[in-house]
Enzyme design. Structure first.
Site, PDB file in Angstrom:
ATOM      1  N   HIS A  90       3.906   4.156   4.785  1.00 35.64           N
ATOM      2  CA  HIS A  90       3.185   4.162   5.929  1.00 35.64           C
ATOM      3  C   HIS A  90       3.562   5.489   6.685  1.00 35.64           C
ATOM      4  CE1 HIS A  90       3.962   2.459  10.134  1.00 35.64           C
ATOM      5  NE2 HIS A  90       4.564   4.064  10.454  1.00 35.64           N
ATOM      6  N   ASN A  99       0.595  -1.320   0.065  1.00 35.82           N
ATOM      7  CA  ASN A  99      -0.141   0.002  -0.286  1.00 35.82           C
ATOM      8  C   ASN A  99       0.730   1.333   0.113  1.00 35.82           C
ATOM      9  OD1 ASN A  99       0.887  -0.237   2.898  1.00 35.82           O
ATOM     10  ND2 ASN A  99      -1.215  -0.274   3.787  1.00 35.82           N
TER      11      ASN A  99
HETATM   12  P1  IDP Z   1      -1.600   1.111   8.626  1.00 28.66           P
HETATM   13  O1  IDP Z   1      -0.520   0.695   7.620  1.00 28.66           O
HETATM   14  O2  IDP Z   1      -2.450   1.834   7.862  1.00 28.66           O
HETATM   15  O3  IDP Z   1      -1.495   1.237  10.494  1.00 28.66           O
HETATM   16  P2  IDP Z   1      -1.871  -1.352   9.929  1.00 28.66           P
HETATM   17  O4  IDP Z   1      -3.192  -2.019  10.185  1.00 28.66           O
HETATM   18  O5  IDP Z   1      -0.925  -0.621  10.932  1.00 28.66           O
HETATM   19  O6  IDP Z   1      -1.858  -0.073   8.573  1.00 28.66           O
HETATM   20  O7  IDP Z   1      -0.692  -2.704   9.283  1.00 28.66           O
HETATM   21  C1  IDP Z   1       0.857  -2.161   9.257  1.00 28.66           C
HETATM   22  C2  IDP Z   1       0.635  -2.625   7.975  1.00 28.66           C
HETATM   23  O8  IDP Z   1       0.183  -3.550   7.459  1.00 28.66           O
HETATM   24  C3  IDP Z   1      -0.630  -2.379   6.580  1.00 28.66           C
HETATM   25  O9  IDP Z   1      -0.021  -1.344   6.113  1.00 28.66           O
HETATM   26  C4  IDP Z   1      -0.269  -3.260   5.989  1.00 28.66           C
HETATM   27  O10 IDP Z   1       1.021  -2.954   4.681  1.00 28.66           O
HETATM   28  C5  IDP Z   1       0.003  -4.887   6.079  1.00 28.66           C
HETATM   29  N1  IDP Z   1      -1.846  -5.095   6.496  1.00 28.66           N
HETATM   30  C6  IDP Z   1      -2.384  -4.566   7.102  1.00 28.66           C
HETATM   31  N2  IDP Z   1      -3.463  -5.635   7.278  1.00 28.66           N
HETATM   32  C7  IDP Z   1      -3.679  -6.677   6.347  1.00 28.66           C
HETATM   33  C8  IDP Z   1      -3.812  -8.016   6.102  1.00 28.66           C
HETATM   34  O11 IDP Z   1      -4.419  -7.966   5.980  1.00 28.66           O
HETATM   35  N3  IDP Z   1      -3.313  -8.609   5.327  1.00 28.66           N
HETATM   36  C9  IDP Z   1      -1.745  -7.888   4.301  1.00 28.66           C
HETATM   37  N4  IDP Z   1      -0.909  -7.232   4.893  1.00 28.66           N
HETATM   38  C10 IDP Z   1      -1.648  -6.569   5.782  1.00 28.66           C
HETATM   39 MG    MG Z   2      -0.294   1.304  11.721  1.00 28.82          MG
END
Ligand code: IDP
Ligand code: MG
Length: 137
Positions: free
Chosen positions: A115, A112
């Site tokens: 960060h 995505n």
């Molecule tokens: P954020 O980056 O928007 O804060 P978080 O929930 O902290 O989101 O998750 C950290 C990172 O983990 C996300 O940016 C994403 O790249 C990855 N991630 C979150 N949920 C999933 C999932 O269901 N599958 C694969 N990667 C995930």
């Molecule tokens: Mg996060």
């Protein structure tokens, strides 16, 4: 003024989108206090994302974050933490609003593009994980 920690993740770096993302950062009025390119090891990525250690996606996430170079940054602005998260958009690029970085440059939830810290305490930890005080003058 508040500081937040940001990453241009390996997918966005490999796709050649780092310059466009940086241009957007300046357009939105952030001051770039620190910036460097790194190629994280798996262990370094695991240390950074330790809060997600128990999540089912932890291994996928840390594999991805150590799959190629990234750019780590410290961004400064009024309300930088919330402002950067708004600019990034939702974690899942498909759910992110039009005009956000993840919508524009992300592929799916696992890749995505960017960060951002989610709170002052996490920003402090994440900045300290990658930058010394001298690098932020
Ligand atoms: P954020 O980056 O928007 O804060 P978080 O929930 O902290 O989101 O998750 C950290 C990172 O983990 C996300 O940016 C994403 O790249 C990855 N991630 C979150 N949920 C999933 C999932 O269901 N599958 C694969 N990667 C995930
Ligand atoms: Mg996060």
């Amino acid at each position: 003024m508040e500081q937040t920690f940001a990453i241009i993740k390996p997918d966005a770096f490999a796709a050649g989108n780092a310059g466009k993302i940086l241009a957007r950062i300046y357009e939105e009025g952030f001051t770039v206090k620190g910036l460097k390119k790194l190629y994280l090891s798996k262990v370094e990525a695991e240390g950074f994302y330790y809060v997600h250690k128990s999540k089912p996606f932890f291994d996928e996430l840390t594999e991805f974050m150590s799959s190629g170079p990234c750019i780590v940054m410290v961004l400064e602005a009024e309300g930088a933490i919330a402002q950067w998260r708004t600019l990034m958009g939702a974690t899942d690029p498909e759910k992110a609003e039009e005009g956000t970085l993840r919508r524009q440059f992300g592929t799916y939830v696992g890749e995505n593009a960017t960060h951002g810290s989610d709170a002052p305490e996490t920003a402090a930890f994440e900045i300290g994980y990658f930058f010394s005080g001298l690098e932020l003058l």
